[in-house]
Design a protein around this motif. Sequence first.
Motif: not given
Length: 289
Positions: A157-169, A191-202
């Motif tokens: 958190s000292d060197i990057v900003s963390v933002e939640h981002s939606e997954l897409s195909f 389907e498993e990835i869209m159900k259980h997965g999460m994405g973040f952008v640093l």
Amino acid sequence: MNEYTYPILFGIVVGTALRVFMLRTDYRQYPTYLHGKIIHLSLGFIAAALGTIAIPSIMEKEFTAVTFLTLAASQFREVRNMERNTLTEMDAFELVPRGNTYIEGIAVAFESRNYLVIFSSFLVTLCYLAVNIWVAIAAAVLAFVLSNILMSGSKLSDIVSVEHSELSFEGAGLYVDNIYIMNIGLPERQEEIMKHGMGFVLTPKSFSIRSTIANLGQRQAILHDVSVTLGVFRDSGTPALVPLIKRDLNDGRIGVFILPQVKDPERAKEIISAVPVLENAIQMPTKKR
């Protein structure tokens, strides 16, 4: 009993207590087992004794007795090798491994903390014998404060900003924001990835940070810490369900794809923000000597 008894006991107690203070089992889950802790506490006691006895040896002009500190340095280097070998062996059985860079950082930390114990015991005993016990107590408090500062280190958190981002195909391509992660062809896996997965952008806060977060060891540390804390939705032999981090080559951002068993975006964001910045991954290409 002589004039050195109480200063020596005080220095050993302070040094050992300092090692207990620095031996913490946190979200990284190491060390967790009793015998591992006993090893480190025993080495901390030895380090405290070495640092404490050095002062009476010097005062008694037994200068040859101080040379055993060089032997201590070689022995504590073996602590580093021991931790490296142990964690490397354990890493082979992790669903999401730590990676060599993270392991080396942990091994260096265990070695350096024994040196902190030596210096602290040395200083406390010197203050006791040269001044009085109250100054020695003040030195002990200072040693604990400095050790706590040195243990903290930098976080992502000292060197990057963390933002939640939606997954897409896009077809078979998995994306976090506009960052390509991997190719998933099976609809069931998608389907498993869209159900259980999460994405973040640093996003790096400066140009120099791009090289640090691009380090593969730093990326693997992120994936391991999140997987240890929130679990991971995968088993051995399922390469499509492996958490990954990929880099945007244009602006240096990195996309984090994780598959936690507990899908909590806010908690995952906190964990990623708290991942330590590995010393071996730090690079400053814009710095001039």
